[in-house]
Design a protein around this motif. Structure first.
Motif, short mmCIF file in Angstrom:
data_model
loop_
_atom_site.label_atom_id
_atom_site.label_comp_id
_atom_site.label_asym_id
_atom_site.label_seq_id
_atom_site.Cartn_x
_atom_site.Cartn_y
_atom_site.Cartn_z
N GLY A 192 8.40 -8.28 6.21
CA GLY A 192 7.09 -8.20 6.88
C GLY A 192 6.20 -9.42 6.73
N ILE A 193 6.71 -10.47 6.11
CA ILE A 193 5.79 -11.57 5.77
C ILE A 193 5.26 -12.33 6.99
CG2 ILE A 193 6.75 -11.88 3.45
CD1 ILE A 193 8.17 -14.37 4.43
N ARG A 194 5.99 -12.23 8.10
CA ARG A 194 5.49 -12.93 9.29
C ARG A 194 4.33 -12.19 9.97
NH1 ARG A 194 9.94 -15.39 13.12
NH2 ARG A 194 8.03 -16.13 14.11
N CYS A 195 3.87 -11.11 9.37
CA CYS A 195 2.66 -10.44 9.88
C CYS A 195 1.49 -11.41 9.94
CB CYS A 195 2.30 -9.22 9.03
SG CYS A 195 1.73 -9.62 7.37
N LEU A 196 1.53 -12.40 9.05
CA LEU A 196 0.39 -13.33 8.95
C LEU A 196 0.23 -14.17 10.21
CD1 LEU A 196 0.83 -14.38 5.23
CD2 LEU A 196 -1.07 -13.06 6.20
N GLU A 197 1.22 -14.13 11.09
CA GLU A 197 1.11 -14.88 12.35
C GLU A 197 0.25 -14.15 13.37
OE1 GLU A 197 5.16 -15.83 13.48
OE2 GLU A 197 5.52 -16.69 11.50
N SER A 198 -0.15 -12.92 13.06
CA SER A 198 -0.98 -12.16 14.00
C SER A 198 -2.07 -11.39 13.25
CB SER A 198 -0.10 -11.17 14.78
OG SER A 198 -0.91 -10.15 15.35
N ASP A 199 -3.33 -11.70 13.56
CA ASP A 199 -4.44 -10.98 12.92
C ASP A 199 -4.38 -9.48 13.23
OD1 ASP A 199 -5.34 -13.35 11.92
OD2 ASP A 199 -6.90 -13.65 13.44
N ASP A 200 -3.94 -9.17 14.44
CA ASP A 200 -3.87 -7.75 14.83
C ASP A 200 -2.85 -6.99 13.97
OD1 ASP A 200 -5.71 -8.23 16.75
OD2 ASP A 200 -4.30 -8.20 18.44
N VAL A 201 -1.72 -7.65 13.71
CA VAL A 201 -0.68 -6.99 12.90
C VAL A 201 -1.18 -6.82 11.47
CG1 VAL A 201 1.71 -7.13 12.09
CG2 VAL A 201 1.14 -7.91 14.39
N VAL A 202 -1.83 -7.85 10.94
CA VAL A 202 -2.38 -7.75 9.58
C VAL A 202 -3.38 -6.60 9.52
CG1 VAL A 202 -3.85 -8.90 7.87
CG2 VAL A 202 -2.00 -10.18 8.99
N GLU A 203 -4.24 -6.51 10.52
CA GLU A 203 -5.26 -5.46 10.54
C GLU A 203 -4.60 -4.08 10.54
OE1 GLU A 203 -8.30 -5.65 9.98
OE2 GLU A 203 -8.94 -3.62 10.54
N ARG A 204 -3.56 -3.93 11.35
CA ARG A 204 -2.84 -2.65 11.44
C ARG A 204 -2.22 -2.28 10.09
NH1 ARG A 204 0.39 -0.07 15.45
NH2 ARG A 204 1.00 1.89 14.47
N LEU A 205 -1.58 -3.26 9.46
CA LEU A 205 -0.93 -2.99 8.15
C LEU A 205 -1.99 -2.68 7.10
CD1 LEU A 205 1.77 -5.81 8.19
CD2 LEU A 205 2.19 -3.34 8.38
N TYR A 206 -3.14 -3.33 7.22
CA TYR A 206 -4.23 -3.08 6.27
C TYR A 206 -4.78 -1.67 6.46
CZ TYR A 206 -8.78 -3.19 4.07
OH TYR A 206 -9.87 -2.87 3.31
N GLN A 207 -5.06 -1.31 7.72
CA GLN A 207 -5.65 0.01 8.02
C GLN A 207 -4.73 1.13 7.55
OE1 GLN A 207 -8.60 0.74 8.78
NE2 GLN A 207 -9.34 -1.32 9.28
#
Ligand code: HPA
Ligand code: ZN
Length: 324
Positions: free
Chosen positions: A219-234
């Motif tokens: 999952g480390i490439r989540c950092l390439e998308s703010d939306d993906v990071v936000e989803r994983l955070y939520q």
């Protein structure tokens, strides 16, 4: 710090049991089964473990497991790793295994399952270790084949905790396996998938939306998308991050530039695992020690990472409470 990390009870959520096959055991099994290896010695095998990318590793990984033929081989493979991990302070392992890679070679599912399950049962009795079972499917093989293998595994459904998705990620998106994951859900199995290792951040969203996974492996490439990071955070979806694996497979240049600190800064639910310890330079303790050296984390940081993992481990509630 090393003493602390060794005695810290550690939880491994992302481990391919075939990737725990040390060259020493590989040679022993090759001799036992009359299989020829492309290496003359253990040292020569170790020297070959230099990878350009995930595919370069997978080629040797599938070749290495060709020595696994009999029930006893799968037992020895798993027991060898369980003992080593237990000595390093690992208290729980969620173990991926790749049935298709064995079926393709003419090794039956019964041989694979009975060897692995015997090792699990014995380890749970004789070591302070619990083991979760993740039947993983090869994403670079046809989706129909995966579905057939899951059906064929009916006698073992009650022994499985989850299904997973691994092997070559690029061009094999999660969307290819919707039917497989729906069937697993119907069977009451949990679901996990590799995503965002070599594949793009969008595969993480696909895995969450289309496969309804409870974890993202890597999952480390989540950092390439703010939306993906936000989803994983939520959702606080667990990421099973494998630092030494990422360096070995050149997903990152070096540990010092690994995105682990950035993932933690974003408040994501991070855990640390070893992936394929025999190929990537060490098990869970080595991954912890390498992180301590690269990032200067304190004891509480490592306790928190393992607490994250314990909360999500595929184990009974009493065992989880014992570990937490
Ligand atoms: N990624 C994908 N598939 C795998 C891996 C990995 O790191 N290890 C074993 N199969
Ligand atoms: Zn993996």
């Amino acid at each position: 710090m090393q003493d602390f990390l060794r005695s810290l009870p550690k939880v491994e959520l992302h481990l391919h049991i075939e990737g725990s096959l040390e060259p020493e055991l590989m040679f022993e099994l090759a001799e036992r089964n009359g299989i020829e290896l492309p290496y003359l010695s253990v040292d020569e095998a170790k020297a070959a473990y230099q990878f350009k990318d995930l595919q370069g590793f997978l080629n040797l990984y599938y070749q290495g497991m060709s020595v696994l033929c009999l029930e006893q081989d799968f037992y020895d493979l798993a027991m060898d790793y369980f003992k080593r991990a237990s000595r390093e302070g690992v208290v729980h392992i969620d173990m991926h295994f790749d049935p298709q890679a064995h079926l393709q070679r003419g090794v039956s599912l019964d041989v694979v399952m009975s060897g692995l399950l015997r090792a699990k049962q014995e380890a749970e009795q004789s070591l302070d270790l619990s083991v979760g079972m993740i039947m993983a499917f090869l994403r670079d093989r046809p989706a129909e084949e995966a579905l057939q293998v899951l059906e064929q595994a009916a006698p073992y459904w009650d022994k499985l905790d989850a299904i997973g998705l691994d092997s070559a990620e690029r061009d094999h998106p999660p969307s290819k396996f919707v039917a497989l994951f729906e069937r697993a859900k119907e069977l009451g199995l949990a679901r996990v998938a590799h995503a965002g290792e070599e594949g793009p951040a969008s595969y993480i969203i696909e895995a969450l939306d289309l496969l309804d996974v409870c974890r993202i492996d890597h999952g480390i490439r989540c950092l390439e998308s703010d939306d993906v990071v936000e989803r994983l955070y939520q959702q606080q979806t667990v990421l099973t991050v494998c630092p030494l694996s990422n360096v070995s497979l050149k997903v990152v240049d070096e540990l010092a530039s690994h995105p682990l600190p950035a993932l933690l800064d974003k408040g994501l639910n991070v855990t640390i695992s070893s992936d394929d310890p025999a190929y990537f330079g060490g098990g869970l303790l080595d991954n912890h020690i390498a992180c301590a050296q690269a990032f200067g984390w304190d004891e509480e940081a490592f306790q928190a990472l393992n607490r994250n993992a314990m909360k999500e481990a595929f184990t009974s509630e009493p065992r989880r409470q014992e570990l937490l």
